[in-house]
Write an enzyme that holds these catalytic residues in place. Structure first.
Site, short mmCIF file in Angstrom:
data_model
loop_
_atom_site.label_atom_id
_atom_site.label_comp_id
_atom_site.label_asym_id
_atom_site.label_seq_id
_atom_site.Cartn_x
_atom_site.Cartn_y
_atom_site.Cartn_z
CG LEU A 212 -9.01 -1.88 2.60
CD1 LEU A 212 -8.83 -2.90 1.49
CD2 LEU A 212 -9.94 -0.77 2.15
CG HIS B 60 -1.86 1.14 1.25
ND1 HIS B 60 -2.97 1.20 0.43
CD2 HIS B 60 -1.84 2.30 1.95
CE1 HIS B 60 -3.60 2.35 0.64
NE2 HIS B 60 -2.94 3.03 1.55
C1 GRF Z 1 0.91 0.80 -6.26
O1 GRF Z 1 1.14 2.10 -5.86
C2 GRF Z 1 0.47 -0.04 -5.09
O2 GRF Z 1 1.04 0.35 -3.87
C3 GRF Z 1 -1.00 0.22 -5.02
O3 GRF Z 1 -1.41 0.30 -6.38
C4 GRF Z 1 -0.29 0.67 -7.18
C5 GRF Z 1 -0.13 -0.43 -8.18
O4 GRF Z 1 0.82 -0.13 -9.16
N1 GRF Z 1 -1.67 -0.80 -4.26
P1 GRF Z 1 1.34 -1.28 -10.13
O5 GRF Z 1 0.09 -1.90 -10.79
O6 GRF Z 1 2.10 -2.28 -9.34
O7 GRF Z 1 2.17 -0.56 -11.14
#
Ligand code: GRF
Length: 208
Positions: A144, A109
């Site tokens: 979550l 996250h």
């Molecule tokens: C990332 O910033 C992740 O932390 C969040 O959604 C984004 C996903 O990016 N949960 P990617 O699809 O891995 O490029």
């Protein structure tokens, strides 16, 4: 070799970072499948090009959250994963699904959890006037964007930042801490002690 299944919803840049790291010599794990809940998830193309099995389990094709979770779990379990990795997977998973993969499901996250769970993280960080942000890899629990914290990165919030520039700098650290946390997991170096994740050798669980 430990078996990793990755769930994505979009571009999958974290998934790509994990696949690249797993391809390095001496890695004790391989990414055996990448599963998306949308057929147009851009990351699926990268996975296919790298010879990784892909699947789409479309949430819209299922009448309820439980039906979607069950269909997803069936596809995942066919791959016999040791570790399930959520990498930009934009669906909330129900309690039965979370229980099924308890202790072997990680998420990332883009905030310093437990601050700013949920959506529009970077916007809310900027609106709050935070001077620091970052990213968190954690074990998934029914709450979550909560669950025992495996590793975090810290990133300064700069005066001229907007959502895009902050997201970009945080994302660059995500690509470092997620593969690192996964390596520790598959090498069996992590244990959870009273809700706190400790590294067997005391390695720093912070990237600054
Ligand atoms: C990332 O910033 C992740 O932390 C969040 O959604 C984004 C996903 O990016 N949960 P990617 O699809 O891995 O490029």
């Amino acid at each position: 070799m430990k078996r990793i299944v990755i769930l994505i919803s979009g571009r999958g840049s974290n998934m790509q970072a994990i696949v690249r790291r797993c391809a390095q010599d001496g890695w004790p794990a391989q990414v055996v499948a990448v599963i998306a809940n949308r057929a147009d998830a851009a990351g699926l193309g990268f996975a296919r090009e790298h010879g990784i099995a892909t699947a789409v389990v479309d949430h819209k094709a299922h009448a309820s959250r439980e039906a979607f979770d069950d269909a997803l779990a069936a596809v995942i379990d066919a791959q016999r994963p040791d570790l399930l990795v959520l990498a930009g997977f934009m669906r909330i998973l129900g309690p039965a699904f979370v229980r099924r993969y308890a202790g072997r499901m990680l998420n990332i996250h883009p905030s310093l959890l437990p601050a700013f769970p949920g959506l529009h993280t970077h916007r809310r960080v900027l609106e709050a006037g935070c001077k620091v942000s970052g990213a968190t890899v954690h074990l998934v629990t029914a709450d979550l964007d909560h669950g025992p914290i495996v590793m975090q990165s810290i990133v300064a919030v700069l005066p001229g930042d907007d959502e895009g520039t902050l997201a970009e700098r945080v994302l660059a650290t995500e690509h470092c801490i997620y593969p690192q946390a996964i390596e520790w997991f598959v090498r069996g170096l992590l244990r959870v002690d009273g809700g706190i994740v400790r590294h067997a050798d005391g390695a720093p669980q912070l990237l600054r």
